[in-house]
Design an enzyme around this catalytic site. Structure first.
Site, PDB file in Angstrom:
ATOM      1  N   GLU A  31      -5.004  12.713 -20.815  1.00 27.30           N
ATOM      2  CA  GLU A  31      -4.987  14.303 -20.747  1.00 27.30           C
ATOM      3  C   GLU A  31      -6.127  14.885 -21.428  1.00 27.30           C
ATOM      4  O   GLU A  31      -6.136  14.507 -22.699  1.00 27.30           O
ATOM      5  CB  GLU A  31      -3.496  14.740 -21.206  1.00 27.30           C
ATOM      6  CG  GLU A  31      -3.586  16.290 -20.896  1.00 27.30           C
ATOM      7  CD  GLU A  31      -2.397  16.909 -21.620  1.00 27.30           C
ATOM      8  OE1 GLU A  31      -1.996  16.457 -22.575  1.00 27.30           O
ATOM      9  OE2 GLU A  31      -1.637  17.576 -20.658  1.00 27.30           O
ATOM     10  N   LYS A  46       9.335  28.292 -34.157  1.00 25.25           N
ATOM     11  CA  LYS A  46       8.070  27.827 -34.916  1.00 25.25           C
ATOM     12  C   LYS A  46       6.943  27.992 -33.837  1.00 25.25           C
ATOM     13  O   LYS A  46       6.680  26.785 -32.851  1.00 25.25           O
ATOM     14  CB  LYS A  46       8.102  26.478 -35.492  1.00 25.25           C
ATOM     15  CG  LYS A  46       6.929  26.292 -36.324  1.00 25.25           C
ATOM     16  CD  LYS A  46       6.611  24.713 -36.202  1.00 25.25           C
ATOM     17  CE  LYS A  46       5.101  24.480 -36.007  1.00 25.25           C
ATOM     18  NZ  LYS A  46       4.022  25.260 -36.026  1.00 25.25           N
ATOM     19  N   GLU A  71       9.045  19.344 -23.323  1.00 25.88           N
ATOM     20  CA  GLU A  71       8.115  19.718 -22.203  1.00 25.88           C
ATOM     21  C   GLU A  71       6.530  18.944 -22.910  1.00 25.88           C
ATOM     22  O   GLU A  71       6.113  19.689 -23.468  1.00 25.88           O
ATOM     23  CB  GLU A  71       8.023  21.095 -21.957  1.00 25.88           C
ATOM     24  CG  GLU A  71       9.352  21.804 -21.316  1.00 25.88           C
ATOM     25  CD  GLU A  71       9.675  21.141 -20.075  1.00 25.88           C
ATOM     26  OE1 GLU A  71       8.830  20.724 -19.367  1.00 25.88           O
ATOM     27  OE2 GLU A  71      10.845  21.658 -19.622  1.00 25.88           O
ATOM     28  N   CYS A  92      -0.763  22.492 -18.990  1.00 26.32           N
ATOM     29  CA  CYS A  92      -0.133  21.300 -18.843  1.00 26.32           C
ATOM     30  C   CYS A  92       0.139  20.731 -17.402  1.00 26.32           C
ATOM     31  O   CYS A  92      -0.126  19.403 -17.004  1.00 26.32           O
ATOM     32  CB  CYS A  92       1.379  21.089 -19.549  1.00 26.32           C
ATOM     33  SG  CYS A  92       2.414  22.644 -18.737  1.00 26.32           S
TER      34      CYS A  92
HETATM   35  P1  NAD Z   1       0.851  19.698 -30.367  1.00 26.43           P
HETATM   36  O1  NAD Z   1       1.959  18.649 -30.053  1.00 26.43           O
HETATM   37  O2  NAD Z   1      -0.108  19.321 -31.155  1.00 26.43           O
HETATM   38  O3  NAD Z   1       1.677  20.939 -30.993  1.00 26.43           O
HETATM   39  C1  NAD Z   1       2.654  21.404 -30.474  1.00 26.43           C
HETATM   40  C2  NAD Z   1       3.694  22.042 -31.506  1.00 26.43           C
HETATM   41  O4  NAD Z   1       4.269  21.032 -32.143  1.00 26.43           O
HETATM   42  C3  NAD Z   1       2.864  22.743 -32.439  1.00 26.43           C
HETATM   43  O5  NAD Z   1       3.451  24.053 -32.786  1.00 26.43           O
HETATM   44  C4  NAD Z   1       2.825  22.051 -33.648  1.00 26.43           C
HETATM   45  O6  NAD Z   1       2.759  22.547 -35.026  1.00 26.43           O
HETATM   46  C5  NAD Z   1       3.775  21.185 -33.671  1.00 26.43           C
HETATM   47  N1  NAD Z   1       4.083  19.806 -34.240  1.00 26.43           N
HETATM   48  C6  NAD Z   1       3.244  19.050 -34.152  1.00 26.43           C
HETATM   49  N2  NAD Z   1       3.558  17.762 -34.797  1.00 26.43           N
HETATM   50  C7  NAD Z   1       4.619  17.996 -35.039  1.00 26.43           C
HETATM   51  C8  NAD Z   1       5.831  17.209 -35.498  1.00 26.43           C
HETATM   52  N3  NAD Z   1       5.572  16.034 -36.033  1.00 26.43           N
HETATM   53  N4  NAD Z   1       7.253  17.735 -35.727  1.00 26.43           N
HETATM   54  C9  NAD Z   1       7.281  19.090 -35.395  1.00 26.43           C
HETATM   55  N5  NAD Z   1       6.513  19.814 -34.721  1.00 26.43           N
HETATM   56  C10 NAD Z   1       5.098  19.377 -34.481  1.00 26.43           C
HETATM   57  O7  NAD Z   1       0.474  20.411 -28.981  1.00 26.43           O
HETATM   58  P2  NAD Z   1      -0.615  21.293 -28.548  1.00 26.43           P
HETATM   59  O8  NAD Z   1      -2.105  20.838 -28.663  1.00 26.43           O
HETATM   60  O9  NAD Z   1      -0.186  22.709 -29.476  1.00 26.43           O
HETATM   61  O10 NAD Z   1      -0.285  21.712 -27.021  1.00 26.43           O
HETATM   62  C11 NAD Z   1      -0.993  21.039 -26.150  1.00 26.43           C
HETATM   63  C12 NAD Z   1      -0.003  20.145 -25.394  1.00 26.43           C
HETATM   64  O11 NAD Z   1       1.046  20.569 -25.034  1.00 26.43           O
HETATM   65  C13 NAD Z   1      -0.724  19.342 -24.324  1.00 26.43           C
HETATM   66  O12 NAD Z   1      -0.247  17.859 -24.160  1.00 26.43           O
HETATM   67  C14 NAD Z   1       0.075  19.957 -22.997  1.00 26.43           C
HETATM   68  O13 NAD Z   1       0.252  19.296 -21.906  1.00 26.43           O
HETATM   69  C15 NAD Z   1       1.400  20.314 -23.723  1.00 26.43           C
HETATM   70  N6  NAD Z   1       2.101  21.404 -22.816  1.00 26.43           N
HETATM   71  C16 NAD Z   1       2.994  21.249 -22.042  1.00 26.43           C
HETATM   72  C17 NAD Z   1       3.807  22.262 -21.326  1.00 26.43           C
HETATM   73  C18 NAD Z   1       4.899  21.833 -20.496  1.00 26.43           C
HETATM   74  O14 NAD Z   1       5.678  22.841 -20.245  1.00 26.43           O
HETATM   75  N7  NAD Z   1       5.041  20.517 -20.274  1.00 26.43           N
HETATM   76  C19 NAD Z   1       3.188  23.580 -21.474  1.00 26.43           C
HETATM   77  C20 NAD Z   1       1.994  23.696 -22.229  1.00 26.43           C
HETATM   78  C21 NAD Z   1       1.537  22.624 -23.044  1.00 26.43           C
END
Ligand code: NAD
Length: 491
Positions: free
Chosen positions: A384, A174, A249, A283
């Site tokens: 963040e 997804k 992650e 991130c």
């Molecule tokens: P997000 O948590 O809003 O969404 C990430 C994914 O999770 C999306 O596909 C979203 O639809 C899904 N999602 C959201 N709520 C959910 C739930 N309750 N159950 C299942 N799926 C759900 O994050 P974002 O805004 O897309 O990305 C930014 C964040 O990602 C930042 O905090 C960044 O640091 C982090 N990030 C981490 C890494 C790493 O490798 N550590 C890499 C890239 C981004």
């Protein structure tokens, strides 16, 4: 206008809801694609297909054959890398200069883990039980749910998919609702490589409508997630109800630490790359810049000089340094944090506002922003932002740099700039982060484990050990001769 359907059991199909949502180009603000709006029914179909082939054709495919398919996929990825990179830029607004190279580099994950597929070996355990032979087998987990963020969709997917497939699992993917297109385009490459139907499936849609049902599905055996710590915590809680393993992650607020003995110009470029590359939407952003007080003013002056002339504009131009923010909510969040920093008393020495130049067609541009006079307890230092906003914090001693660096809930990465090898070793030992870079920043590879300490995550991706995140170990005991032993005591 492109239309993207789900990919289930080797076929494209419409969403059960009959609904679609828009994918916007963050640079132009234009809608360029329609994306299937998935729900629990679509998730169930995809998981059922993934389970059927895990129990059937894929489960019977040997490790060498799995590895060969992955190497074939790597070749196809290289052929299609430019096209995939352009699709990602259209969806997430990151620079083509970075995304083009990144999509080509994806191939290495499939080659590396494809090569590992037939090197997953158990052990013969020296047994203390006379007459009983004991060995271990590493077995796949089953169906892996993979949920990714919008900042590097195919890279984040490949970090999960390559080891999971090599280990013999199947997948339901997804992608983020903001950047679904590249993942769906990628499904065609998987099909061309010859993977059996159902091994990899993709369902698009929103977190609560697709992500949550995927986590809750009884036949999903693990979730591999990249996203915010807020969503990660919810997924961890839901997984706990099923006693299901996860890799998470999550976010970061990484310290990038510059000592007075560092190569000055290299450290300036390292600080810029840490926060303004990818418009700060990484991130691993080095969003807390700790600078030794003796060079603080000179360092900030040079940072402002360099970042102040960064070219803002079209991410498809190789001349551009800073592109748009990927999503409107993210843009609003960044602007809120700029205001929070100002109200906390931080001093804005560069930027501090939206960018409205002629090159900024859409509405989602933020000026590269630098705050000095930041104290580590301010919100701008602790939370963040995920945007081009740098907090500069002065320090005096090595111990103080370590204390400030570690005084945070996150622990994804850290940078150290010094010419003293002893200090480099001491700092890399003391900093509580999954990755420490010395005299470089943002280096990642398929060969090296990546993941977070503390609230930045659980488990590791990449590096050969990470294949174990997608395996479970079974201990097998075989009596060399059968005897009717006393059944009421342990062997
Ligand atoms: P997000 O948590 O809003 O969404 C990430 C994914 O999770 C999306 O596909 C979203 O639809 C899904 N999602 C959201 N709520 C959910 C739930 N309750 N159950 C299942 N799926 C759900 O994050 P974002 O805004 O897309 O990305 C930014 C964040 O990602 C930042 O905090 C960044 O640091 C982090 N990030 C981490 C890494 C790493 O490798 N550590 C890499 C890239 C981004």
């Amino acid at each position: 206008m492109k239309t993207y359907q789900h990919y289930i059991n080797g076929a494209l199909c419409d969403p059960a809801s009959g609904e679609w949502f828009d994918s916007e180009n963050p640079y132009t603000g234009e809608v360029w694609a329609k994306i299937a709006r998935g729900n629990a029914e679509d998730v169930d179909r995809a998981v059922t297909a993934a389970k059927a082939t895990f129990d059937g054709e894929w489960g019977a495919t040997g490790p060498t054959a799995r590895g060969k398919l992955m190497v074939k996929l790597a070749e196809i990825i290289e052929r299609e890398a430019v096209r995939l990179g352009e699709i990602e830029v259209r969806d997430n607004g990151k620079l083509i200069a970075e995304m083009g190279a990144q999509t080509k580099y994806l191939a290495e994950w499939y080659r590396y883990f494809g090569g590992l597929a037939d090197k997953i070996e158990g052990a013969v355990i020296p047994s203390d039980k006379p007459g009983i032979f004991n060995f271990t087998r590493y077995e796949p987990l089953g169906v892996i749910g993979m949920i990714t963020a919008w900042n590097s969709p195919l890279l984040l997917l490949s970090w999960k998919l390559a080891p999971a497939l090599a280990a013999g699992n199947t997948a339901v993917v997804k992608p983020s609702e903001y950047t679904s297109a590249s993942t769906l385009e990628f499904m065609a490459l998987i099909e061309e490589a010859g993977f059996p139907a159902g091994v990899v499936n993709a369902i698009t849609g929103f977190g609560m409508e697709v992500g949550a049902p995927l986590v809750d599905h009884p036949h999903v055996d693990k979730i591999a997630f990249t996203g915010s710590d807020v969503s990660g915590q919810k997924i961890y809680e839901a997984a706990a109800k099923k006693i299901m393993p996860v890799t998470l992650e999550l976010g970061g607020k990484s310290p990038n630490i510059v000592f007075e003995d560092a190569d000055f110009e290299a450290a300036v470029m390292g600080a810029i790359s840490g926060i303004f590359a990818a418009t700060g939407q990484t991130c691993i952003a080095g969003s807390r810049l700790l600078v030794q007080r003796s060079i603080h003013d000179k360092f900030v002056k040079r940072l402002v000089e360099v970042a102040g002339v960064a070219k803002i504009g079209d991410p498809m131009s190789t001349e551009t340094h800073v592109g748009p923010v990927t999503t409107m909510p993210q843009y609003e969040k960044i602007m809120d944090y700029i205001n929070i920093a100002k109200s906390e008393g931080a001093v804005c020495v560069l930027g501090g506002d939206a960018y409205r130049g002629a090159e900024a067609k859409g509405k989602q541009f933020v000026q590269p922003t630098i705050f000095t006079g930041v104290h580590n307890q301010m919100r701008i230092a602790q939370e963040e932002v995920f945007g081009p906003v740098l907090s500069v914090i002065p320090f005096d001693t090595e111990d103080e740099a370590i204390a400030i660096g570690n005084d945070i809930v996150y622990g994804l990465a850290a940078g150290v700039w010094t010419s003293d090898i002893g200090r480099a070793l001491r700092m890399s030992e003391k900093l509580k982060a999954g990755t420490v870079w010395v005299n470089t920043y943002r280096a990642v590879s398929f060969t090296s484990p990546f993941g977070g300490y503390k609230r930045s995550g659980e488990g590791r991706e990449s590096g050969k050990e990470s294949i174990k995140e997608f395996l479970q170990v079974k201990s097998v005991w075989i009596a060399q001769q059968t005897t009717a032993a006393n059944p009421f005591i342990m062997r």
